[in-house]
Every structure is written in structure tokens, then in C-alpha cells.
Design an enzyme around this catalytic site. Structure first.
Site, PDB file in Angstrom:
ATOM      1  N   GLU A 125       0.828  -1.148  -0.080  1.00 17.43           N
ATOM      2  CA  GLU A 125       0.072   0.039  -0.154  1.00 17.43           C
ATOM      3  C   GLU A 125       0.881   1.144  -0.024  1.00 17.43           C
ATOM      4  OE1 GLU A 125      -4.171  -1.122   1.868  1.00 17.43           O
ATOM      5  OE2 GLU A 125      -2.805  -0.472   3.255  1.00 17.43           O
ATOM      6  N   CYS A 138       3.822   8.536   0.973  1.00 21.15           N
ATOM      7  CA  CYS A 138       4.261   7.659   1.856  1.00 21.15           C
ATOM      8  C   CYS A 138       4.512   6.295   1.115  1.00 21.15           C
ATOM      9  CB  CYS A 138       3.141   7.286   3.056  1.00 21.15           C
ATOM     10  SG  CYS A 138       3.745   6.315   4.360  1.00 21.15           S
ATOM     11  N   CYS A 145       6.845  -6.942   7.490  1.00 23.10           N
ATOM     12  CA  CYS A 145       7.744  -6.320   8.373  1.00 23.10           C
ATOM     13  C   CYS A 145       8.457  -7.110   9.170  1.00 23.10           C
ATOM     14  CB  CYS A 145       7.233  -5.128   9.170  1.00 23.10           C
ATOM     15  SG  CYS A 145       8.253  -4.150  10.095  1.00 23.10           S
ATOM     16  N   CYS A 149       6.812  -4.176  16.540  1.00 21.32           N
ATOM     17  CA  CYS A 149       6.590  -3.162  17.423  1.00 21.32           C
ATOM     18  C   CYS A 149       4.940  -3.438  17.850  1.00 21.32           C
ATOM     19  CB  CYS A 149       6.344  -1.825  16.708  1.00 21.32           C
ATOM     20  SG  CYS A 149       8.168  -1.456  16.086  1.00 21.32           S
ATOM     21  N   CYS A 152       1.970  -1.438  16.366  1.00 21.06           N
ATOM     22  CA  CYS A 152       1.563  -0.922  15.007  1.00 21.06           C
ATOM     23  C   CYS A 152       1.046  -2.354  14.287  1.00 21.06           C
ATOM     24  CB  CYS A 152       3.251  -0.916  14.256  1.00 21.06           C
ATOM     25  SG  CYS A 152       3.390  -0.687  12.478  1.00 21.06           S
ATOM     26  N   CYS A 383      -0.564   5.805   9.248  1.00 19.80           N
ATOM     27  CA  CYS A 383       0.827   5.242   9.693  1.00 19.80           C
ATOM     28  C   CYS A 383       0.740   4.223  10.491  1.00 19.80           C
ATOM     29  CB  CYS A 383       1.560   6.658  10.351  1.00 19.80           C
ATOM     30  SG  CYS A 383       3.238   6.446  10.451  1.00 19.80           S
TER      31      CYS A 383
END
Length: 412
Positions: A125, A138, A145, A149, A152, A383
Site C-alpha cells: 500500500e 508515503c 515487516c 512493534c 503497529c 501511519c
């Protein structure tokens, strides 16, 4: 009301593919190659040595200034050479699976790239945030990933693979296509577009993935994006965000020289170990030293520290005091990010009154501490909330989420 362009419909997807010249073959792409690599590719198909520099310059111009995605559009290249290029290489765009436009003008694209080897094609995305004086894109650097975290949502999607330099750069080219940001291209109907010469004036490496765990590809893509004879974005309008891969922070300053953002979120190792587990490998002391010595950082080029506001976790005035002490002698600004809950998250957003008290304390200590403005709430463009097909949310879950989009990075 947000606009959602549903591209799952085969006819709509086919029509969009025709307009964007979607990637449909396995030929090597020329997008994302350095000039030397581009000359090597041209030499491999028989271009004479004395012509390599001139031909590479021509193609570079068409790719990054004119924004063509079909060799037949390279008007000052001979017909025979255009045919030879088309037989051997590819310059088409990734497939756009879905395009959404928020009621505040934020746009989000779900793009599909080839598998890159065995397995299925992959999806990422990319989000565009328009403001009056800038348009910020962005960009993702990985599919999924490796980091976990705990606040997130992207971190709950396991890493599939790194994106290539061409795939990173293609996200920028697609956005410029769709926004009419190349010469002689029309701007889209619907959605807010900033005034000014450029529709995409700033880019931030804050999408899916940890950019510094894909350093070489990110470096190559960003150097092309800031090349003065191509897309020509200013280094001060390009921001790379990292969770704290310390060795590559030094390399970023030396080898790329863009603006730096640190995903900080805590001032004590024991808390940051929990929120941002990479801290166990690169603790706060080492991270701050890398920031203090970051090449080019000064009061005019401050490092941004991102700090998500978690109720009862990191939002006390004591935390604010520790943050000010931690950033001593670092040219810094602090982006305060109200936490955006997602299904299964264990945190709550700090009360707004507490966020304002936190921001006031930091401001009085001499640091700019803007509270990130909510953007794209209705299209899940947050974000830290980006996530692709392997674990995409149901529409009912989407409606439960809000988005805090990137703002205030780079020059206006």
C-alpha cells in the site's frame, strides 16, 4: 463520503491496466537502475559503446522526466531501437488493485508486484496526503515487516520479501501518473490536489517495512528520486523513517543524505524494549549517539522523533521531561501521534487533554512538537496501519479504524 474504486471487478481492472500499462511479463525492468546499470543493460543487447552514454541519457529522460511507461512513446529514439528495447526490457507500472480517495483528499493505492521468484505476486500500500502547499507520498520498502512493534498493525504481517529499487520507485511513478504530475498529463477528477508546480513534492519512507533493513534498494531508489536530471526532488523533501537500525543510520547520512525520522515512542530502554523490540539490539544510548552525529543535521535540517501517545504507558509529564532531556544537543522536532486503535491492539489513545499538556511542556522546553493531524480516517490510510493482501482486513473491521497520516515532514 470517501470514494472507493473497486478494482476487483475484472472489467474495471482491465481498463485501469490499459491506462497504466500494467506489468504483464517477466522481462527485466529498467526502472530503478543506476545510470551505470542502465548502460550495462543497453550494452547487453548490442548498443555500441560510443552510444551507451547518449542512449542511457535519452531513456533516463523519458522514464523520470516525461514519465513514459511504453517504449513506443520515446519519440526521439529510432523505431528499430524502440522495438529492440521492448523485446528485451520492461518499463510498465505495477497493477493497481484498489484505489481509494478519502473525503479529505488522501489517496491510497494497493499495488501488486510480481513474486520476484517462487510464490505468489505480492501487494503493498502507498498513500498520498495533499495539503495546500505540498503533496506527500508515503512509500513502502518491504512486503510486511520483520519488526514486531506492539502498537503497529503493519508489524503483525510477517515479512514476505524486500521490494526492489524499481518497485520502490514505481510507487512514486504510479502516484505521479495518477495525479497528473508528469508534463502534459491531466490531473484527476475528484479529491483535493495541492496548488503549485508539483503534485508530489515530498516523499517519506514510512510505509510498510523497515527501510534500513532494505538499505541498498532504498538507497538506489532515493538517489534516483533526488537526481537533478530526473525527478529532481530536494533532499530536504525526502524523509526516511527508521525504528533504529543504528549502523545504517550512519550510512544513510553518509550515502543518501536525506532527512531522518526516528520511530522513538519511549525514553527508557525497558519500555522501548517492549514497544519497539529492535531496541534490545540497538538501545537508546546508541540510537541517540547516531542521531547526534547524523551528517547534515542542524537547526535547519532537524531530525524528527515520532512519538505515539499511548494512554497510561508513555504520556505522563515525567515522560515529557525525560524526552526533553534525552534529546539534548540534538537538532530535533517531535511529532506526537495520537494512537489509532486496531482490532486486537492492547493500547488506548491518550486523552486529548493529556496530549496537549505533553505538547505544551515540550514546546516550552524549546522543541517544536506538532500533534499529527488526522488524515484519511475513512480509508484506513494510517501511519502504522498499512497492510496488504496476505492479511487484509474485512470491510467491517476497516470501518472501526481511524488514520493519522504523515504531515510536517520536509520543507513546505
Amino acid at each position: 463520503m470517501a470514494i472507493s474504486i473497486d478494482l476487483q471487478d475484472k472489467d474495471k481492472r482491465r481498463n485501469l491496466a490499459e491506462r497504466t500499462n500494467t506489468f504483464q511479463n517477466n522481462k527485466p525492468s529498467l526502472i530503478g537502475l543506476s545510470r551505470d546499470e542502465l548502460k550495462e543493460k543497453l550494452a547487453s543487447i548490442g548498443i555500441a559503446d560510443k552510444q551507451l552514454r547518449m542512449r542511457a541519457t535519452q531513456i533516463w529522460h523519458w522514464l523520470y522526466i516525461r514519465g513514459v511507461s511504453d517504449f513506443s512513446d520515446m519519440q526521439n529514439v529510432s523505431k528499430d531501437l524502440r522495438g529492440l528495447l521492448a523485446e528485451n526490457f520492461d518499463i510498465s507500472r505495477p497493477e493497481i488493485i484498489e484505489e481509494q480517495i478519502s473525503n479529505d483528499g488522501t489517496r491510497k493505492w494497493l499495488m501488486r508486484f510480481p513474486s520476484g521468484g517462487a510464490g505468489k505476486p505480492v501487494e503493498v500500500e502507498t498513500v498520498y496526503i495533499p495539503e495546500d502547499d505540498r503533496g506527500t507520498l508515503c512509500i513502502s520498502s518491504q512486503v510486511g515487516c520483520t519488526l514486531t512493534c506492539t502498537f503497529c498493525h503493519t508489524g503483525t504481517q510477517k515479512l514476505v520479501r524486500n521490494l526492489t529499487s524499481g518497485e520502490i520507485l514505481a510507487q512514486l511513478l504510479v502516484a505521479k501518473d495518477r495525479l497528473g504530475d508528469f508534463p502534459n498529463k491531466d490531473t484527476p477528477v475528484g479529491g483535493f490536489i495541492p496548488t503549485g508546480e508539483r503534485k508530489v513534492s515530498n516523499i517519506v519512507m514510512m510505509g510498510m517495512g523497515e527501510p534500513l533493513y532494505n538499505f541498498e534498494n532504498v538507497k538506489k531508489a532515493l538517489l534516483i528520486a533526488i537526481d537533478g536530471e530526473g525527478i529532481a526532488l530536494s533532499r530536504r523533501r525526502v524523509t526516511l523513517s527508521t525504528s533504529g537500525v543504528v549502523p545504517e543510520i550512519y550510512r544513510t547520512g553518509e550515502e543518501i543524505g536525506v532527512m531522518l525520522a526516528i520511530s522513538l515512542h519511549a525514553t527508557r530502554d525497558e519500555l522501548r524494549d517492549e514497544l519497539v523490540p529492535i531496541n534490545k539490539k540497538y538501545p537508546i544510548k546508541d540510537l541517540m549517539e547516531a542521531c547526534r552525529t547524523y551528517k547534515g543535521a542542524n537547526n535547519a535540517r532537524r531530525i524528527t522523533f515520532e512519538y505515539v501517545m499511548l494512554k497510561g504507558v508513555n504520556d505522563s509529564l515525567q515522560d515529557a521531561k525525560e524526552l526533553v532531556m534525552l534529546l539534548k544537543n540534538i537538532p530535533a522536532k517531535i511529532n506526537l501521534i495520537p494512537f489509532n486503535p486496531w482490532p486486537g491492539s492492547q493500547y488506548e489513545c491518550s486523552d486529548w487533554e493529556q496530549i496537549e499538556k505533553f505538547a505544551d511542556f515540550i514546546n516550552q522546553a524549546g522543541y517544536a512538537s506538532p500533534i499529527r493531524t488526522p488524515r484519511g480516517r475513512d480509508i484506513l490510510a494510517a501511519c502504522g496501519q498499512l497492510k496488504s493482501e496476505s492479511e487484509r482486513l474485512r470491510k467491517t473491521e476497516r470501518a472501526a479504524l481511524e488514520a493519522m497520516m504523515i504531515s510536517g515532514h520536509g520543507e513546505a
